[in-house]
Design a protein around this motif. Sequence first.
Motif, PDB file in Angstrom:
ATOM      1  N   ASP A  32       1.241  -1.263  -0.058  1.00  0.00           N
ATOM      2  CA  ASP A  32      -0.957  -0.109   0.005  1.00  0.00           C
ATOM      3  C   ASP A  32       1.111   1.699  -0.401  1.00  0.00           C
ATOM      4  O   ASP A  32       0.610   1.959  -0.632  1.00  0.00           O
ATOM      5  CB  ASP A  32      -1.266  -0.007   1.503  1.00  0.00           C
ATOM      6  CG  ASP A  32      -2.236  -1.532   1.497  1.00  0.00           C
ATOM      7  OD1 ASP A  32      -2.598  -1.518   0.461  1.00  0.00           O
ATOM      8  OD2 ASP A  32      -2.412  -0.935   2.019  1.00  0.00           O
ATOM      9  N   ILE A  33       2.265   1.353   0.959  1.00  0.00           N
ATOM     10  CA  ILE A  33       2.921   2.661   0.986  1.00  0.00           C
ATOM     11  C   ILE A  33       3.156   2.704  -0.612  1.00  0.00           C
ATOM     12  O   ILE A  33       2.888   3.805  -0.525  1.00  0.00           O
ATOM     13  CB  ILE A  33       3.722   2.804   2.337  1.00  0.00           C
ATOM     14  CG1 ILE A  33       2.920   2.033   3.242  1.00  0.00           C
ATOM     15  CG2 ILE A  33       4.857   3.588   1.459  1.00  0.00           C
ATOM     16  CD1 ILE A  33       4.008   1.974   4.518  1.00  0.00           C
ATOM     17  N   ARG A  34       3.937   1.866  -1.063  1.00  0.00           N
ATOM     18  CA  ARG A  34       4.672   1.283  -2.714  1.00  0.00           C
ATOM     19  C   ARG A  34       3.282   2.228  -2.891  1.00  0.00           C
ATOM     20  O   ARG A  34       4.110   3.170  -4.109  1.00  0.00           O
ATOM     21  CB  ARG A  34       5.048   0.581  -2.929  1.00  0.00           C
ATOM     22  CG  ARG A  34       6.529  -0.102  -2.210  1.00  0.00           C
ATOM     23  CD  ARG A  34       7.033  -1.372  -2.790  1.00  0.00           C
ATOM     24  NE  ARG A  34       6.483  -2.103  -2.753  1.00  0.00           N
ATOM     25  CZ  ARG A  34       6.752  -2.733  -1.918  1.00  0.00           C
ATOM     26  NH1 ARG A  34       7.344  -2.542  -0.508  1.00  0.00           N
ATOM     27  NH2 ARG A  34       6.021  -4.165  -1.414  1.00  0.00           N
ATOM     28  N   SER A  35       2.369   1.549  -2.710  1.00  0.00           N
ATOM     29  CA  SER A  35       1.754   2.447  -4.188  1.00  0.00           C
ATOM     30  C   SER A  35       1.196   3.598  -3.983  1.00  0.00           C
ATOM     31  O   SER A  35       0.604   4.883  -5.172  1.00  0.00           O
ATOM     32  CB  SER A  35      -0.136   1.966  -3.842  1.00  0.00           C
ATOM     33  OG  SER A  35      -1.334   2.318  -4.620  1.00  0.00           O
ATOM     34  N   TRP A  36       0.889   4.181  -2.887  1.00  0.00           N
ATOM     35  CA  TRP A  36       0.937   5.600  -2.002  1.00  0.00           C
ATOM     36  C   TRP A  36       2.244   6.342  -2.765  1.00  0.00           C
ATOM     37  O   TRP A  36       1.695   7.547  -2.813  1.00  0.00           O
ATOM     38  CB  TRP A  36       0.135   5.738  -0.659  1.00  0.00           C
ATOM     39  CG  TRP A  36      -0.612   5.033  -0.631  1.00  0.00           C
ATOM     40  CD1 TRP A  36      -1.623   4.968  -1.193  1.00  0.00           C
ATOM     41  CD2 TRP A  36      -1.103   4.823   0.497  1.00  0.00           C
ATOM     42  NE1 TRP A  36      -3.025   4.303  -0.433  1.00  0.00           N
ATOM     43  CE2 TRP A  36      -2.357   3.595   0.988  1.00  0.00           C
ATOM     44  CE3 TRP A  36      -0.378   4.454   2.190  1.00  0.00           C
ATOM     45  CZ2 TRP A  36      -3.074   3.047   1.936  1.00  0.00           C
ATOM     46  CZ3 TRP A  36      -1.092   3.810   3.157  1.00  0.00           C
ATOM     47  CH2 TRP A  36      -2.176   3.234   3.133  1.00  0.00           C
ATOM     48  N   LEU A  37       3.409   6.181  -2.599  1.00  0.00           N
ATOM     49  CA  LEU A  37       4.277   7.357  -3.069  1.00  0.00           C
ATOM     50  C   LEU A  37       4.135   7.164  -4.955  1.00  0.00           C
ATOM     51  O   LEU A  37       5.487   7.342  -4.992  1.00  0.00           O
ATOM     52  CB  LEU A  37       5.051   6.119  -2.188  1.00  0.00           C
ATOM     53  CG  LEU A  37       5.507   6.656  -1.686  1.00  0.00           C
ATOM     54  CD1 LEU A  37       6.303   6.385  -0.537  1.00  0.00           C
ATOM     55  CD2 LEU A  37       5.350   8.338  -0.487  1.00  0.00           C
ATOM     56  N   ALA A  38       3.686   5.945  -5.263  1.00  0.00           N
ATOM     57  CA  ALA A  38       4.228   5.722  -6.475  1.00  0.00           C
ATOM     58  C   ALA A  38       4.281   6.961  -7.429  1.00  0.00           C
ATOM     59  O   ALA A  38       5.340   6.976  -8.721  1.00  0.00           O
ATOM     60  CB  ALA A  38       3.250   4.737  -7.537  1.00  0.00           C
ATOM     61  N   GLU A  39       4.193   7.551  -7.662  1.00  0.00           N
ATOM     62  CA  GLU A  39       3.473   9.020  -8.829  1.00  0.00           C
ATOM     63  C   GLU A  39       4.494   9.834  -7.788  1.00  0.00           C
ATOM     64  O   GLU A  39       5.639  10.011  -9.026  1.00  0.00           O
ATOM     65  CB  GLU A  39       2.713   9.840  -8.658  1.00  0.00           C
ATOM     66  CG  GLU A  39       2.674  11.685  -9.215  1.00  0.00           C
ATOM     67  CD  GLU A  39       1.344  11.656  -8.925  1.00  0.00           C
ATOM     68  OE1 GLU A  39       1.024  13.116  -9.679  1.00  0.00           O
ATOM     69  OE2 GLU A  39       0.352  11.318  -8.666  1.00  0.00           O
ATOM     70  N   ALA A  40       4.976   9.903  -7.052  1.00  0.00           N
ATOM     71  CA  ALA A  40       6.069  10.846  -6.151  1.00  0.00           C
ATOM     72  C   ALA A  40       7.845  10.435  -6.837  1.00  0.00           C
ATOM     73  O   ALA A  40       8.427  10.402  -6.712  1.00  0.00           O
ATOM     74  CB  ALA A  40       6.035  11.103  -4.155  1.00  0.00           C
TER      75      ALA A  40
END
Length: 146
Positions: A37-45
Amino acid sequence: MTAITKFLRQQKEAGSPRRRAQRQKKWLDAVENLLGDIRSWLAEAQREKLVKIHPDKIKITEENLGTYTAPSLVLTAAGKTVKVKPIGSTIIGADGRVDMESANGTFMFLYIADQDKWVQGVGKQPSEFPDLTEDLFTDLLKRSLA
């Protein structure tokens, strides 16, 4: 069967190698899901090279699960580092804990297995703990990097 016999039988079953491996797998799956989830939430950044996400491993020893290796993350942004690392599955009031640590402090994430969710461990009662959502994680990460 006496109450003590029943209790001791349950303790013996809970400590069996097969049962221990099942509990360990369930815990590590929950940690992997959180990190995903964390990787997904930070994918754009991450795509914009605003944050680096480094997968890592941490060794944990728990009385009920033995010694095992668990996944963790090291996040680097704006020259600052935030570590997201599991603490263990034997937690009073929860079924696991992962900390997000930075120079600005530590935020505690607790796993509630019967609801299959992560919450932020703040407040006096588990019913007060807010669900860990993308918005809450973003707020906590900003505070960690400030």
